[in-house]
Design an enzyme around this catalytic site. Structure first.
Site, PDB file in Angstrom:
ATOM      1  N   GLU A 175       1.060  -1.662   0.111  1.00 24.90           N
ATOM      2  CA  GLU A 175       0.086   0.031   0.210  1.00 24.90           C
ATOM      3  C   GLU A 175       0.728   1.733  -0.562  1.00 24.90           C
ATOM      4  O   GLU A 175       1.784   1.193   0.637  1.00 24.90           O
ATOM      5  CB  GLU A 175      -1.267   0.082   1.413  1.00 24.90           C
ATOM      6  CG  GLU A 175      -1.875  -1.008   1.303  1.00 24.90           C
ATOM      7  CD  GLU A 175      -3.415  -1.193   0.184  1.00 24.90           C
ATOM      8  OE1 GLU A 175      -3.049   0.049  -0.612  1.00 24.90           O
ATOM      9  OE2 GLU A 175      -3.702  -2.258   0.209  1.00 24.90           O
ATOM     10  N   ARG A 194     -17.862  -0.512   5.486  1.00 22.66           N
ATOM     11  CA  ARG A 194     -18.919  -1.769   4.345  1.00 22.66           C
ATOM     12  C   ARG A 194     -20.093  -2.254   5.394  1.00 22.66           C
ATOM     13  O   ARG A 194     -20.499  -2.539   4.720  1.00 22.66           O
ATOM     14  CB  ARG A 194     -17.809  -1.681   3.420  1.00 22.66           C
ATOM     15  CG  ARG A 194     -19.028  -3.039   2.494  1.00 22.66           C
ATOM     16  CD  ARG A 194     -17.733  -3.891   1.503  1.00 22.66           C
ATOM     17  NE  ARG A 194     -16.218  -4.656   1.702  1.00 22.66           N
ATOM     18  CZ  ARG A 194     -16.643  -5.887   2.625  1.00 22.66           C
ATOM     19  NH1 ARG A 194     -17.960  -6.291   2.084  1.00 22.66           N
ATOM     20  NH2 ARG A 194     -15.375  -6.357   2.518  1.00 22.66           N
ATOM     21  N   CYS A 214      -8.392  -1.702   7.948  1.00 18.68           N
ATOM     22  CA  CYS A 214      -6.573  -2.016   7.139  1.00 18.68           C
ATOM     23  C   CYS A 214      -6.752  -1.152   6.962  1.00 18.68           C
ATOM     24  O   CYS A 214      -5.328  -0.349   7.584  1.00 18.68           O
ATOM     25  CB  CYS A 214      -6.471  -3.218   5.799  1.00 18.68           C
ATOM     26  SG  CYS A 214      -7.203  -4.895   6.562  1.00 18.68           S
ATOM     27  N   HIS A 255      -1.372  -5.985   1.917  1.00 19.75           N
ATOM     28  CA  HIS A 255      -2.614  -6.625   1.736  1.00 19.75           C
ATOM     29  C   HIS A 255      -2.130  -8.145   1.265  1.00 19.75           C
ATOM     30  O   HIS A 255      -1.667  -7.694   0.355  1.00 19.75           O
ATOM     31  CB  HIS A 255      -3.467  -5.779   0.832  1.00 19.75           C
ATOM     32  CG  HIS A 255      -4.473  -5.340   1.778  1.00 19.75           C
ATOM     33  ND1 HIS A 255      -5.158  -3.582   1.351  1.00 19.75           N
ATOM     34  CD2 HIS A 255      -5.245  -5.443   2.656  1.00 19.75           C
ATOM     35  CE1 HIS A 255      -5.728  -3.307   2.457  1.00 19.75           C
ATOM     36  NE2 HIS A 255      -5.866  -4.633   3.028  1.00 19.75           N
TER      37      HIS A 255
HETATM   38  N1  PCA Z   1      -8.016  -6.742   5.857  1.00 24.26           N
HETATM   39  C1  PCA Z   1      -9.460  -5.336   6.743  1.00 24.26           C
HETATM   40  C2  PCA Z   1      -9.504  -5.829   7.872  1.00 24.26           C
HETATM   41  C3  PCA Z   1      -8.761  -6.466   8.376  1.00 24.26           C
HETATM   42  C4  PCA Z   1      -8.502  -7.777   7.271  1.00 24.26           C
HETATM   43  O1  PCA Z   1      -7.789  -8.634   7.640  1.00 24.26           O
HETATM   44  C5  PCA Z   1      -9.155  -4.351   5.562  1.00 24.26           C
HETATM   45  O2  PCA Z   1      -8.679  -4.560   4.930  1.00 24.26           O
HETATM   46  O3  PCA Z   1     -10.282  -3.325   6.222  1.00 24.26           O
END
Ligand code: PCA
Length: 205
Positions: free
Chosen positions: A78, A88, A141, A165
């Site tokens: 990111e 969401r 996240c 991610h």
């Molecule tokens: N993914 C979520 C929150 C926790 C996770 O593992 C997100 O992308 O916000």
């Protein structure tokens, strides 16, 4: 050198979260750095408070938070976190913020403090699909990444940090036709490479 790596607990009806599964499997030493691992609740506010406590206690040189991004087909490093939470779905304690500012005295956005392009290049060179992502979303996240970068900017100017991610695991997509996934082994290898690149760039500073 000390590197903190965090993963999230499962959320959204999933039985596992690949982020914590991968973090648990990382070696305790990578590129000569000590690896500290922590699980973060998938809960607005509480997630940042837990991270802040660990930062206080451990004072890591580098912090990399990891989360599941169901639907993505590659490791996403990111670039930026934004000062807004817009759920969401509710978090693991049933809270669902709508257009909520995370820190009133924070910037609109903070850029990752990691060599994001170098990490992506190294992953791709080693045959692991990866990309720079320009949005971490508006759920927990992004919230945690923003909290990390807010703390780096306000309190720990020498700390490096950012967010990665990762896709669903194969076992999570059995009931989701056409949904991308990545094996846990490949995710662990990818995170290890990302940490190596960050540690090496931190040492050359
Ligand atoms: N993914 C979520 C929150 C926790 C996770 O593992 C997100 O992308 O916000």
């Amino acid at each position: 050198m000390k590197v903190l790596v965090t993963g999230f607990e499962p959320f959204g009806g999933e039985r596992v979260n690949p982020s914590i599964e991968a973090v648990k499997r990382l070696s305790d030493k990578i590129a000569g750095a000590d690896i500290i691992k922590a699980e973060i609740p998938t809960v607005f506010n509480k997630s940042i408070r837990k991270l802040e406590k660990i930062l206080e206690d451990e004072k890591p040189d580098i912090t990399i938070c990891v989360g599941q991004a169901g639907g993505r087909n590659r490791i996403s490093v990111e670039r930026v976190a934004i000062n807004i939470s817009d759920g969401r779905i509710p978090d693991n304690e049933g809270y669902q913020p709508v257009d909520e500012i995370i820190f009133e005295d924070g910037d609109t956005a903070y850029f990752a403090r990691l060599p994001i392009k170098k990490i992506v290049k190294e992953l791709n060179d080693r045959n692991i699909p990866a990309e720079v992502s320009n949005t971490a979303g508006t759920y927990v996240c992004n919230h945690l990444m923003y909290g990390l970068l807010y703390n780096i900017n306000k309190k720990y100017p020498n700390m490096m940090g950012g967010f990665i991610h990762i896709p669903f695991l194969p076992e999570q997509v059995i009931d989701k036709p056409n949904m991308p996934c990545m094996s846990l082994d490949l995710i662990v290898e990818g995170l290890t490479i990302a940490i190596e690149v960050a540690v090496n760039s931190g040492q050359s500073k």
